[in-house]
Design a protein around this motif. Structure first.
Motif, mmCIF file in Angstrom:
data_model
loop_
_atom_site.group_PDB
_atom_site.id
_atom_site.type_symbol
_atom_site.label_atom_id
_atom_site.label_comp_id
_atom_site.label_asym_id
_atom_site.label_seq_id
_atom_site.Cartn_x
_atom_site.Cartn_y
_atom_site.Cartn_z
ATOM 1 N N VAL A 1 -8.224 -68.284 -35.308
ATOM 2 C CA VAL A 1 -7.812 -67.225 -34.374
ATOM 3 C C VAL A 1 -6.334 -66.918 -34.577
ATOM 4 O O VAL A 1 -5.601 -67.684 -35.199
ATOM 5 C CB VAL A 1 -7.997 -67.669 -32.903
ATOM 6 N N ARG A 2 -5.910 -65.799 -34.024
ATOM 7 C CA ARG A 2 -4.485 -65.564 -33.862
ATOM 8 C C ARG A 2 -4.170 -65.846 -32.410
ATOM 9 O O ARG A 2 -4.974 -65.512 -31.518
ATOM 10 C CB ARG A 2 -4.147 -64.114 -34.211
ATOM 11 N N ALA A 3 -3.016 -66.436 -32.148
ATOM 12 C CA ALA A 3 -2.699 -66.899 -30.794
ATOM 13 C C ALA A 3 -2.805 -65.773 -29.759
ATOM 14 O O ALA A 3 -3.190 -66.013 -28.604
ATOM 15 C CB ALA A 3 -1.295 -67.502 -30.771
ATOM 16 N N GLY B 1 -12.162 -58.197 -42.260
ATOM 17 C CA GLY B 1 -10.887 -57.508 -42.123
ATOM 18 C C GLY B 1 -10.028 -58.068 -41.013
ATOM 19 O O GLY B 1 -10.463 -58.906 -40.209
ATOM 20 N N CYS B 2 -8.783 -57.604 -41.024
ATOM 21 C CA CYS B 2 -7.808 -58.014 -40.014
ATOM 22 C C CYS B 2 -6.770 -56.901 -39.916
ATOM 23 O O CYS B 2 -6.260 -56.445 -40.939
ATOM 24 C CB CYS B 2 -7.151 -59.320 -40.437
ATOM 25 N N PRO B 3 -6.469 -56.476 -38.691
ATOM 26 C CA PRO B 3 -5.555 -55.335 -38.544
ATOM 27 C C PRO B 3 -4.083 -55.693 -38.699
ATOM 28 O O PRO B 3 -3.238 -54.801 -38.700
ATOM 29 C CB PRO B 3 -5.818 -54.859 -37.116
ATOM 30 N N TYR B 4 -3.741 -56.972 -38.792
ATOM 31 C CA TYR B 4 -2.329 -57.345 -38.907
ATOM 32 C C TYR B 4 -1.861 -57.172 -40.363
ATOM 33 O O TYR B 4 -2.658 -56.824 -41.237
ATOM 34 C CB TYR B 4 -2.115 -58.778 -38.433
ATOM 35 N N ALA B 5 -0.587 -57.417 -40.587
ATOM 36 C CA ALA B 5 -0.052 -57.204 -41.935
ATOM 37 C C ALA B 5 0.987 -58.265 -42.259
ATOM 38 O O ALA B 5 2.154 -57.954 -42.492
ATOM 39 C CB ALA B 5 0.560 -55.812 -42.031
ATOM 40 N N CYS B 6 0.583 -59.522 -42.279
ATOM 41 C CA CYS B 6 1.536 -60.590 -42.594
ATOM 42 C C CYS B 6 1.984 -60.427 -44.054
ATOM 43 O O CYS B 6 1.190 -60.035 -44.912
ATOM 44 C CB CYS B 6 0.887 -61.948 -42.388
ATOM 45 N N SER B 7 3.230 -60.761 -44.298
ATOM 46 C CA SER B 7 3.833 -60.459 -45.613
ATOM 47 C C SER B 7 3.126 -61.163 -46.770
ATOM 48 O O SER B 7 3.123 -60.700 -47.888
ATOM 49 C CB SER B 7 5.300 -60.896 -45.599
ATOM 50 N N TYR B 8 2.519 -62.323 -46.466
ATOM 51 C CA TYR B 8 1.959 -63.178 -47.523
ATOM 52 C C TYR B 8 0.458 -62.982 -47.705
ATOM 53 O O TYR B 8 -0.177 -63.693 -48.475
ATOM 54 C CB TYR B 8 2.235 -64.656 -47.172
ATOM 55 N N CYS B 9 -0.141 -62.038 -46.990
ATOM 56 C CA CYS B 9 -1.603 -61.972 -46.979
ATOM 57 C C CYS B 9 -2.114 -60.749 -47.734
ATOM 58 O O CYS B 9 -1.689 -59.620 -47.480
ATOM 59 C CB CYS B 9 -2.084 -61.944 -45.536
ATOM 60 N N ASP B 10 -3.029 -60.992 -48.650
ATOM 61 C CA ASP B 10 -3.604 -59.911 -49.449
ATOM 62 C C ASP B 10 -4.756 -59.261 -48.680
ATOM 63 O O ASP B 10 -5.738 -59.914 -48.347
ATOM 64 C CB ASP B 10 -4.102 -60.498 -50.772
ATOM 65 N N ARG B 11 -4.631 -57.982 -48.400
ATOM 66 C CA ARG B 11 -5.661 -57.254 -47.643
ATOM 67 C C ARG B 11 -6.443 -56.286 -48.525
ATOM 68 O O ARG B 11 -7.013 -55.320 -48.037
ATOM 69 C CB ARG B 11 -5.010 -56.423 -46.507
ATOM 70 N N SER B 12 -6.412 -56.488 -49.844
ATOM 71 C CA SER B 12 -6.980 -55.481 -50.750
ATOM 72 C C SER B 12 -8.487 -55.295 -50.597
ATOM 73 O O SER B 12 -8.998 -54.215 -50.856
ATOM 74 C CB SER B 12 -6.713 -55.854 -52.205
ATOM 75 N N ASP C 1 -14.016 -66.256 -40.527
ATOM 76 C CA ASP C 1 -13.449 -64.926 -40.272
ATOM 77 C C ASP C 1 -11.932 -65.059 -40.179
ATOM 78 O O ASP C 1 -11.420 -66.053 -39.666
ATOM 79 C CB ASP C 1 -13.912 -64.372 -38.923
ATOM 80 N N ASP C 2 -11.237 -64.002 -40.607
ATOM 81 C CA ASP C 2 -9.783 -64.020 -40.469
ATOM 82 C C ASP C 2 -9.395 -64.063 -38.994
ATOM 83 O O ASP C 2 -8.380 -64.647 -38.615
ATOM 84 C CB ASP C 2 -9.183 -62.759 -41.110
ATOM 85 N N GLN C 3 -10.174 -63.400 -38.165
ATOM 86 C CA GLN C 3 -9.831 -63.218 -36.738
ATOM 87 C C GLN C 3 -11.098 -63.314 -35.903
ATOM 88 O O GLN C 3 -11.602 -62.278 -35.463
ATOM 89 C CB GLN C 3 -9.275 -61.812 -36.538
ATOM 90 N N PHE C 4 -11.588 -64.519 -35.644
ATOM 91 C CA PHE C 4 -12.883 -64.633 -34.968
ATOM 92 C C PHE C 4 -12.877 -63.989 -33.579
ATOM 93 O O PHE C 4 -13.846 -63.371 -33.152
ATOM 94 C CB PHE C 4 -13.284 -66.109 -34.872
#
Ligand code: B12
Ligand code: SF4
Length: 484
Positions: free
Chosen positions: A290-292, A215-226, A260-263
């Motif tokens: 990672v995210r910056a 999982g990842c708590p962010y919500a980028c417009s192009y990313c499917d979190r289903s 991982d989406d967000q190590f």
């Protein structure tokens, strides 16, 4: 025909014609194990159930293997892991399986079906059951109780007596990840040797990918979190260290790519994991994404000491206004500083970019090139923006451009979406020009030369797959040279 109710065949579909596999550059450079399926197999086999895996992505010509498996093992269940581009291939394979074992129940999981749920049961008669989200517990419950009881199992989409599909709702709690057994890598034919990280993305082979959080708590417009929604669950540092050690000792793995989406999202466990790798060295290296926002000098220094070789991070575009339309914290200065900090820590950096986002223009593409080429990035991946079902942008995609929703082609290798104001052929030209400019820079050529000693296995693969690379270069040049 008597089928084995306690047995399932899990299939990772190829997604297109076998003859195209040798020409698919993303497949040539990157074949990763289907960890979701391997995790499910390990989980089921803790009890009375049994599971086998056929990975058609790693072994393209697998139709006959599936036929033979159905003939000899007669499983009552067949399961498919589906992205958007591979879904229709899975539907084809379920028909093939049903010809041999007519009573077999087909169960579909993965991002595409988690996003489209009821719609797919409506439209595809051969899809019997859909599993939304994590598969381990839901599939076990389904196989243990039988398809007749499916209507009461959370996480499933099933047809009612009237034939109307109903989603039973999400499971109440996510799995505690440390309670899961390690994925059943041994069930993947040819593991680890047939699996390959992107060329020039690892120092030593054999390598594999590994997942340590969901999982990842962010919500980028192009990313499917289903599948995993916006939660973030993770393995503890101790579990992770044991997992890595297991991969090393049982399969000889020398380098790991954490997919991982967000190590680094949970900083403490990364610190603890690095300290374990430093205190009890395994002689292994690793990459992570990672995210910056979730890295800093101190953490990077620790990661480097623990064996971190490369860090990938999403840049997406060098146009800050465009970025702000698609993700939170759109701050290119901050991103540039973090990239410099990664380099200063002695870790390779890979930038992940997209071309063709809604709002993209020739100017924004030029800004992306200027931005990327001004930074000390060692490698980058430029994917062709594709609006996947389940991603926030998908909802309004037809209002921001032309979208040809042809699922098998939605593999980020072609512009299925063209933003208002752009033309597809021109985008292909600009795409090819982006890569061409990158490869013509002396600094970049030199860095590939250094890979001779930094990643000798990559050069070996490059030479072995030279025909595939040349055919890709030729076809992209042809596309790039075409005028509208
Ligand atoms: C590693 C990876 C790959 C690997 C391996 C693919 C695989 N099947 O594992 C490779 C390199 C091959 C790959 C290729 C592609 N990928 Co990929 N990949 C990933 C990544 C980063 C991790 C996958 C993973 O291991 N997750 C962890 C495991 C535990 O989760 P999982 O696979 O989702 O499985 C769980 C559930 O989904 C469910 N489940 C899944 N399958 C099944 C099957 C059954 C029967 C059941 C019951 C349950 C079930 O249960 C599992 C365990 O809980 C994901 C992003 C992500 N965070 O998941 C993208 C992702 C799956 N990929 C994506 C894309 C776009 C692609 C490509 C099209 C593009 C590309 N060139 O990279 C190709 C398509 C190839 C193909 N034929 O499908 C998208 C899919 C979006 C979509 N709707 O299509 C994702 C979601 C990334 C994103 N957010 O955009 N990918
Ligand atoms: S693109 Fe990355 S940061 Fe954004 S929502 Fe998806 S996983 Fe999270």
């Amino acid at each position: 025909m008597q089928l084995d109710n306690a047995k399932i065949l899990l299939v990772h579909p190829l997604g297109y014609e076998v003859s195209a596999a040798g020409k698919d550059i993303s497949r040539i450079v990157n074949i990763m194990p289907p960890i979701g399926l391997a995790s499910i197999a390990a989980y089921l086999e803790q009890g009375e159930l049994t599971a086998d895996i056929i990975d058609c992505y790693a072994h393209p010509d697998s139709d006959e293997k599936i036929r033979q498996y159905m003939l000899h093992h007669k499983p009552a269940w067949i399961g498919f892991s589906c992205t958007t581009s591979s879904f229709l291939d899975a539907v084809r394979l379920t028909k093939l399986a049903k010809e041999i074992c007519p009573g077999v129940q087909s169960v579909f999981g993965g991002s595409h079906v988690s996003a489209l749920r009821e719609q797919l049961l409506n439209d595809y008669a051969d899809v019997d059951i859909i599993i939304v989200g994590e598969g381990e517990e839901t599939l076990k419950e389904l196989m243990t109780n039988g398809a007749e009881k499916a209507a009461g199992i959370a996480g499933l989409v099933v047809r009612g007596r009237d034939g109307v599909p109903t989603f039973n709702g999400y499971r109440k709690t996510g799995i505690e990840l440390d309670s899961l057994p390690f994925p059943a890598y041994e069930k993947l034919e040819g593991f680890p040797d047939v699996y390959k990280l992107p060329i020039f993305n690892y120092p030593k082979a054999p390598s594999t990918s590994c997942i340590s959080s969901r999982g990842c708590p962010y919500a980028c417009s192009y990313c499917d979190r289903s599948v995993f929604q916006r939660s973030f669950r993770f393995n503890s540092a101790e579990y992770l260290y044991r997992h890595v050690k297991y991969l090393h000792e049982r399969f000889g793995i020398r380098h790991i790519n954490f997919y991982d989406d967000q190590f680094t999202f949970q900083r403490q466990r990364v610190e603890d994991f690095c300290n374990l790798m430093i205190a009890n060295p395994l002689g292994m290296t690793f990459n992570c994404a990672v995210r910056a926002e979730h890295i800093d000098e101190k953490l990077l220094a620790l990661m480097k000491s623990a064996g971190c070789w490369m860090v990938s991070l999403g840049i997406e575009t060098g146009d800050e206004n465009l970025l702000a339309q698609h993700r939170q914290n759109a701050d290119l200065n901050m991103l540039a500083n973090k990239i410099r900090t990664i380099k200063a820590a002695g870790i390779r950096t890979k930038g992940l970019l997209m071309m063709g986002l809604p709002g993209e223009t020739e100017k924004s593409i030029q800004l992306s090139m200027d931005y990327v080429f001004s930074l000390p990035i060692d490698d980058f991946n430029l994917s062709k923006f594709t609006p996947f079902p389940g991603s926030p942008i998908y909802e309004k995609i037809h209002s921001v451009g032309e979208f040809d929703e042809d699922w098998p082609k939605m593999d980020c290798m072609s512009f299925q979406f063209v933003p208002h104001g752009m033309e597809k052929e021109r985008m292909e030209e600009l795409y090819n020009n982006f890569y061409r400019t990158h490869f013509q820079r002396p600094k970049v050529l030199l860095s590939y030369v250094t890979m001779l000693w930094k990643s000798p296995d990559s050069w070996r693969r490059f030479i072995v797959d030279l025909a595939g690379f040349l055919s890709f270069v030729k076809s992209s040049k042809r596309l790039g040279d075409e005028k509208p």
